[in-house]
Design an enzyme around this catalytic site. Structure first.
Site, short mmCIF file in Angstrom:
data_model
loop_
_atom_site.label_atom_id
_atom_site.label_comp_id
_atom_site.label_asym_id
_atom_site.label_seq_id
_atom_site.Cartn_x
_atom_site.Cartn_y
_atom_site.Cartn_z
N LEU A 1 19.90 -0.46 -7.01
CA LEU A 1 20.05 -1.19 -5.75
C LEU A 1 18.68 -1.56 -5.20
O LEU A 1 17.84 -0.70 -4.97
CB LEU A 1 20.80 -0.34 -4.72
N ALA A 2 18.51 -2.85 -5.00
CA ALA A 2 17.20 -3.33 -4.56
C ALA A 2 17.36 -4.58 -3.70
O ALA A 2 16.57 -5.51 -3.78
CB ALA A 2 16.32 -3.62 -5.77
N ARG B 1 10.01 -2.03 7.17
CA ARG B 1 8.93 -1.15 7.61
C ARG B 1 7.67 -1.25 6.74
O ARG B 1 6.63 -0.72 7.08
CB ARG B 1 9.43 0.30 7.67
N LYS C 1 10.04 -5.02 -0.76
CA LYS C 1 9.56 -3.63 -0.82
C LYS C 1 9.44 -3.09 -2.24
O LYS C 1 8.40 -2.51 -2.60
CB LYS C 1 10.50 -2.74 -0.01
N ASP D 1 13.92 1.89 -4.45
CA ASP D 1 12.80 2.39 -3.66
C ASP D 1 12.62 3.90 -3.81
O ASP D 1 12.05 4.55 -2.96
CB ASP D 1 12.98 2.01 -2.19
N GLY E 1 21.64 11.86 4.30
CA GLY E 1 23.02 12.33 4.27
C GLY E 1 23.03 13.79 3.81
O GLY E 1 22.25 14.18 2.95
N ALA F 1 -31.63 -4.91 -21.77
CA ALA F 1 -31.28 -4.91 -20.34
C ALA F 1 -31.29 -6.33 -19.78
O ALA F 1 -32.17 -7.13 -20.10
CB ALA F 1 -32.29 -4.06 -19.58
N SER G 1 -37.78 -11.09 -25.67
CA SER G 1 -37.25 -10.86 -24.32
C SER G 1 -37.59 -12.03 -23.40
O SER G 1 -38.55 -12.76 -23.62
CB SER G 1 -37.79 -9.55 -23.75
C1 UD1 Z 1 21.09 6.50 1.69
C2 UD1 Z 1 22.31 7.43 1.62
C3 UD1 Z 1 21.95 8.78 2.23
C4 UD1 Z 1 20.75 9.36 1.50
C5 UD1 Z 1 19.57 8.38 1.53
C6 UD1 Z 1 18.48 8.85 0.63
C7 UD1 Z 1 24.27 6.01 1.73
C8 UD1 Z 1 25.35 5.49 2.59
N1 UD1 Z 1 23.40 6.84 2.32
O1 UD1 Z 1 20.84 6.28 3.08
O2 UD1 Z 1 23.02 9.67 2.13
O3 UD1 Z 1 20.37 10.58 2.06
O4 UD1 Z 1 20.00 7.09 1.01
O5 UD1 Z 1 17.36 8.00 0.74
O6 UD1 Z 1 24.20 5.69 0.56
N2 UD1 Z 1 20.94 -1.29 -0.29
C9 UD1 Z 1 21.37 -2.48 -0.79
N3 UD1 Z 1 22.36 -3.14 -0.15
C10 UD1 Z 1 22.94 -2.66 0.99
C11 UD1 Z 1 22.49 -1.43 1.50
C12 UD1 Z 1 21.49 -0.77 0.83
O7 UD1 Z 1 20.87 -2.94 -1.83
O8 UD1 Z 1 23.84 -3.31 1.48
C13 UD1 Z 1 19.87 -0.58 -0.99
C14 UD1 Z 1 18.59 -0.51 -0.17
O9 UD1 Z 1 17.73 -1.59 -0.47
C15 UD1 Z 1 18.00 0.82 -0.58
C16 UD1 Z 1 19.21 1.64 -0.97
O10 UD1 Z 1 20.27 0.75 -1.19
O11 UD1 Z 1 17.20 0.70 -1.74
C17 UD1 Z 1 19.57 2.67 0.09
O12 UD1 Z 1 19.95 2.03 1.27
P1 UD1 Z 1 19.49 2.53 2.69
O13 UD1 Z 1 20.05 1.63 3.69
O14 UD1 Z 1 18.02 2.76 2.68
O15 UD1 Z 1 20.27 3.92 2.76
P2 UD1 Z 1 19.87 5.15 3.65
O16 UD1 Z 1 20.28 4.89 5.03
O17 UD1 Z 1 18.46 5.53 3.40
CA CA Z 2 16.50 4.59 2.59
#
Ligand code: UD1
Ligand code: CA
Length: 458
Positions: free
Chosen positions: A11-12, A18, A25, A108, A144, A366, A409
């Site tokens: 997932l990216a 931030r 990122k 990430d 979580g 040199a 030289s």
């Molecule tokens: C998530 C977890 C949390 C965990 C934490 C660890 C869930 C619901 N929560 O929370 O339990 O402790 O990671 O870091 O999974 N992303 C997408 N599309 C979206 C949403 C997110 O690609 O619609 C990607 C983000 O870019 C990121 C990753 O998924 O790389 C995690 O999403 P993020 O929103 O950061 O989740 P957290 O709130 O950190």
């Molecule tokens: Ca996160």
């Protein structure tokens, strides 16, 4: 387990606000490689032959970058970011191909190691339907919480949805999961968005799987390997952890690092045993060192091959295409680019060698400069074996200095020099006896006259 097929869904799609960056990122580098590429490598090392990359923010840039670091990956665009479960479902097409194991990873979380992923896959092989990778961060805020009962995982509760009691749990969700391919789509499709954030949480599949009587467990990864990057402070921390791991590996494989904390490696640095690296050395991408080399302090090395027993630095700069053969020497304040320095050749002081070959055993004095560029094109300098280039010479390329050629030289050499020849390329010296003394006397009396007349001396 080796027969089990595996898909990684990375997932990216997030923006990474931030980071305060124009760059998505996950394309920020750790050890010279985008952080998401580290994730891809870990997944590959854990046996994921299928790769799905879920992108969104900066999709074009991401796709372009992915052709380099994950050429085998299929990319899927998540148009609206409605949560982690929704993001995984963007890769529905890949998941529905029917892999045994599906690894869900975050782009990430770059330090995740193959062992942690293998451990999770192992639990799938033992019969679990969902394996959550947990960790114990020093501070659980924002993560979580993993709620366990009798060795089984019963739920993951996002912090915003936790009771005060649940909030005290130190075992947290690192975010990554291994899901049995046979159940993955059915579980993901059952996820709703009734929670504090109104998002489709991947974490909900834990309770959904439990309700279906499936086996759900958690494994534990180290805090370091589960570190998520949200800002540039996290990025620096991840870099530091990565470098520390790599330095340990290097030392355990027979490399001496006199001050390990000052030596920086890239993701692909290869460094052979019995190399000694002095303090403050930087290895950019593409460096291969055979072994037995001495890399002296403050050297900056990138895209370079260094054969056995070479001597580099202090303060050397080896740029891409620098190719040092056995026992070659490149000393202080020398820059080498796109050039072969053959066996035993020496380039010891204050020199630029670019687009060139320096033959075996040649000695470059040199201050020698290969003048390789006329502002439009680059030209080649070929220096034969055993040649001697006198100090402060300019070799204007294209040019060939024959084997054992000898350059006086201070020469500016514009025409090629045959084997065994001596070449001068400078004005002849004129010496006038007594003229120095006469000149001093004239200058001194002129200065005295000026002072007497009240003129300022500056
Ligand atoms: C998530 C977890 C949390 C965990 C934490 C660890 C869930 C619901 N929560 O929370 O339990 O402790 O990671 O870091 O999974 N992303 C997408 N599309 C979206 C949403 C997110 O690609 O619609 C990607 C983000 O870019 C990121 C990753 O998924 O790389 C995690 O999403 P993020 O929103 O950061 O989740 P957290 O709130 O950190
Ligand atoms: Ca996160």
């Amino acid at each position: 387990m080796s027969q089990r097929t595996c898909l990684s869904v990375i997932l990216a799609a997030g923006e990474g606000t931030r980071m305060k960056s124009a760059l998505p990122k996950v394309l920020h580098h750790i050890a010279g490689l985008p952080m998401v590429a580290h994730v891809v490598k870990a997944a590959e090392a854990a046996g994921a032959s299928g790769q799905a990359l879920v992108i969104g923010h900066g999709a074009d840039e991401m796709r372009k970058a992915a052709t380099k670091f994950a050429p085998k990956a299929e990319t899927f665009v998540q148009e609206k970011r409605l949560g982690t479960a929704h993001a995984v479902l963007a890769a529905r097409e890949a998941i529905s191909k029917g892999y045994d194991d599906v690894l869900v990873m975050f782009g990430d979380t770059p330090l995740i190691d193959a062992d942690a992923l293998m451990a999770a896959r192992f639990r799938l092989a033992e019969g679990a339907a969902v394996v959550v990778i947990g960790f114990r961060p020093p501070n659980s805020t924002g993560y979580g919480r993993l709620i366990e009962k009798g060795g089984k995982l019963t739920a993951i509760r996002e912090e915003k949805d936790c009771s005060a009691e649940e909030r005290k749990i130190g075992f947290c969700n690192a975010g990554m999961m291994a899901v049995a391919g046979a159940h993955a789509l059915k579980l993901l499709d059952a996820v709703g968005n009734k929670n504090a954030k109104g998002e489709y949480y991947l974490t909900d599949i834990v309770e959904i799987a439990r309700a279906q009587g499936l086996d759900v467990v958690a494994t534990e990864a180290s805090f370091e390997s589960a570190l998520g990057i949200n800002n540039r402070i996290d990025l620096a921390q991840a870099e530091a952890i990565w470098q520390a791991r790599r330095r340990h590996e290097a030392m355990l494989s027979g490399v001496t690092l006199i001050a390990p904390e000052t030596v920086y490696f890239s993701y692909d640095t290869e460094i052979g045993a019995d190399t000694i690296v002095e303090p403050n050395v930087w290895f950019g991408p593409g460096v291969k060192i055979a072994g037995g080399a001495k890399i002296h302090a403050f050297s900056h090395i990138e895209g370079a091959a260094i054969a056995s027993n070479c001597d580099v630095g202090p303060f050397a700069r080896l740029r891409p295409g620098a190719d040092l053969r056995n026992k070659a020497k490149v000393g202080n304040f020398c820059e080498v680019k796109q050039a072969v320095i053959e066996d035993g050749a020496k380039v010891n002081h204050l020199t630029y060698i670019g687009d060139a070959r320096v033959g075996a055993g040649a000695n470059i004095g040199a201050g020698t400069i290969t003048c390789n560029y006329d502002g439009y094109s680059k030209f080649f300098t070929d220096i034969g074996e055993g040649a001697f280039i006198g100090s402060n010479s300019s070799l204007v390329a294209p040019i060939t200095i024959g084997n054992r050629g000898y350059i006086a030289s201070g020469s500016v050499i514009t025409e090629s020099v045959p084997d065994d020849a001596l070449a001068f390329g400078r004005a002849r010296q004129k010496t006038i006896p007594g003229k120095g003394k006469e000149l001093r006397e004239r200058l001194a009396s002129a200065a005295a006259a000026k002072k007497k007349a009240g003129g300022a001396d500056h």
